[in-house]
Design a protein around this motif. Structure first.
Motif, mmCIF file in Angstrom:
data_model
loop_
_atom_site.group_PDB
_atom_site.id
_atom_site.type_symbol
_atom_site.label_atom_id
_atom_site.label_comp_id
_atom_site.label_asym_id
_atom_site.label_seq_id
_atom_site.Cartn_x
_atom_site.Cartn_y
_atom_site.Cartn_z
ATOM 1 N N PHE A 242 34.356 49.547 41.610
ATOM 2 C CA PHE A 242 35.544 48.757 41.367
ATOM 3 C C PHE A 242 35.125 47.415 40.774
ATOM 4 N N LEU A 243 35.730 47.024 39.647
ATOM 5 C CA LEU A 243 35.394 45.749 39.012
ATOM 6 C C LEU A 243 36.412 44.702 39.443
ATOM 7 N N LYS A 244 35.876 43.593 39.917
ATOM 8 C CA LYS A 244 36.800 42.535 40.357
ATOM 9 C C LYS A 244 37.382 41.855 39.130
ATOM 10 N N PRO A 245 38.669 41.473 39.168
ATOM 11 C CA PRO A 245 39.257 40.769 38.029
ATOM 12 C C PRO A 245 38.627 39.380 37.906
ATOM 13 N N ARG A 246 38.501 38.920 36.631
ATOM 14 C CA ARG A 246 37.741 37.699 36.379
ATOM 15 C C ARG A 246 38.382 36.457 36.990
ATOM 16 N N ASP A 247 39.696 36.393 36.995
ATOM 17 C CA ASP A 247 40.320 35.151 37.482
ATOM 18 C C ASP A 247 40.438 35.184 38.986
#
Lengths: 280, 151
Positions: free
Chosen positions: B146-151
């Motif tokens: 799972f990739l965490k959102p950048r903001d």
């Protein structure tokens, strides 16, 4: 072998005993020493000044003296803070290979009677079987005991095949003057490493203890020359017993005679005998 | 502000007082105690002379069983083993007696990685193994985390 050295021994020993001054162990290396002599360790030589005569300077902080751990081997005993010689022979020294310690001093003496020592590999003859142990004659003051479980792969159900009269090659685990010696035929890991019952046939004979050590030295020429004669097998026991076996009885007897005689032969005589044997 | 009342040494040695101390003071206290105990012990002011009756550590002796010219092959093997142990030499001849050559070993190991990997792969990844069975073994692609959102 000792005759030429005797004259110098008498001279030197007389001088040292007359002066009642202990000699430094370092100066006496490889010379003949007699029982009763006291030897100084290297660290004590400074304490004995030139006019020494037994006086020792009093020290306020005795703990500051450097303590080098010196091992006194066979033939030496501690007497106060000096070494007392208990056997006659040549004084030897070995530097410590690695780690701490001041090395080993010992007297290279000659004797025929064996005294069991822990860790020695010896050849024994089984004389009795009583219950769980075998009584093994090793040439000492009493027979050593060998448990039937002290063989590789031996369990209570699976007993080793040892009969009275068999030859055993084993090492001592307990050997002191207060207890009966005990021997085993396995090492600390439980492996035999060549110990156990020695095969059938062959010949067992007795030699002096000094000869065994001479033959087992790493650079012994006698063993190298003997090995070139014909196929053979030898087992050396530190208790002065040697077992030899070759293909024929005659070869075995020749081998036994050589090993017994080589103690008193010079190098030239020995080479002559070997060359004569190689021809025939 | 008011000066700390001087507590006695014995009181400081009690267990409930030690809990609050930091490690340094603890070490200091321990050191002092050891010094006191050490000075109470008596010792002989003699050089350290240990007595050993065995000739084994005096002289380097060879192993007691010997065999020459192939009379007893097991004893000859033992001779090499035991004498090498004493001199702490590495027996280099062993590398020549290998049954399987290095290249064949590498080849087999390569395929072994695939077979074992297949066992632990999930059903989705097992498909990618089977597709490439003929040629090289392709390792399944990395699991997508799972990739965490950048903001």
């Amino acid at each position: 072998m000792l005759a030429p050295a005797m004259a110098e021994v008498v001279a030197v020993a007389a001088e040292s005993l007359a002066g009642s001054r202990a000699r430094a162990a370092r100066t006496v290396l490889n010379q003949v020493v007699l029982p009763g002599e006291e030897l100084l360790l290297p660290e004590q030589e400074d304490a004995e000044g030139p006019g020494g005569g037994g006086e020792r300077p009093l020290r306020l902080n005795a703990g500051a003296r450097s303590r080098v751990r010196v091992v006194c081997g066979p033939g030496l005993r501690r007497c106060g803070d000096r070494l007392l010689v208990t056997k006659c022979g040549r004084l030897r020294h070995k530097e410590p290979g690695s780690g701490s310690g001041g090395g080993v001093y010992w007297v290279d003496s000659q004797q025929k009677r064996y005294v069991p020592v822990k860790g020695d590999h010896v050849i024994g003859i089984v004389t009795a079987k009583s219950g769980d142990i075998f009584k093994v004659d090793v040439g000492g003051s009493e027979p050593a005991s060998l448990s039937y479980l002290a063989f590789e792969g031996a369990t209570k159900r699976n007993r080793p095949n040892v009969q009275v009269g068999d030859l055993i090659y084993g090492q001592f685990v307990v050997a002191n003057k207060d207890m009966e010696p005990e021997m085993v035929c396995i090492d600390s890991c439980g492996r035999a490493n060549g110990m156990g019952v020695i095969g059938h046939d062959g010949l067992l004979f007795k030699v002096t203890l000094g000869l065994i050590r001479k033959l087992l030295a790493p650079d012994c020429e006698i063993i190298q020359e003997v090995g070139k004669l014909y196929p053979l097998e030898i087992v050396f026991g530190m208790n002065g017993r040697i077992w030899v076996k070759a293909k024929t009885i005659q070869q075995t007897l020749i081998l036994a005679n050589i090993l017994e005689a080589c103690e008193h032969m010079t190098t030239d005589q020995r080479k002559q005998i070997f060359s004569r044997l190689a021809e025939s | 502000m008011a000066q700390k009342t001087k507590l006695s040494k014995n009181l400081m040695r009690m267990k409930f007082m030690q809990r609050g101390l930091d490690s340094e003071t603890k070490k200091q206290l321990e050191g002092e105690e050891k010094k006191i105990i050490g000075e109470e012990h008596w010792y002989l002011d003699l050089p350290a002379l240990t007595k050993r009756q065995s000739f084994l550590l005096c002289e380097d002796l060879l192993y007691g069983r010997m065999s020459f010219r192939g009379f007893n092959p097991e004893v000859e093997k033992l001779m090499l083993q035991m004498n090498a142990k004493n001199k702490a030499e590495v027996f280099e001849d062993k590398t020549e007696e290998v049954d399987v050559s290095d290249e064949e070993m590498a080849r087999r190991y390569e395929t072994l990685v695939g077979t074992i990997g297949k066992k632990f792969a999930k059903k989705r990844d097992r498909v990618s193994y089977e597709e490439h069975e003929n040629g090289d073994v392709k390792l399944p692609k990395e699991k997508e985390m799972f990739l965490k959102p950048r903001d």
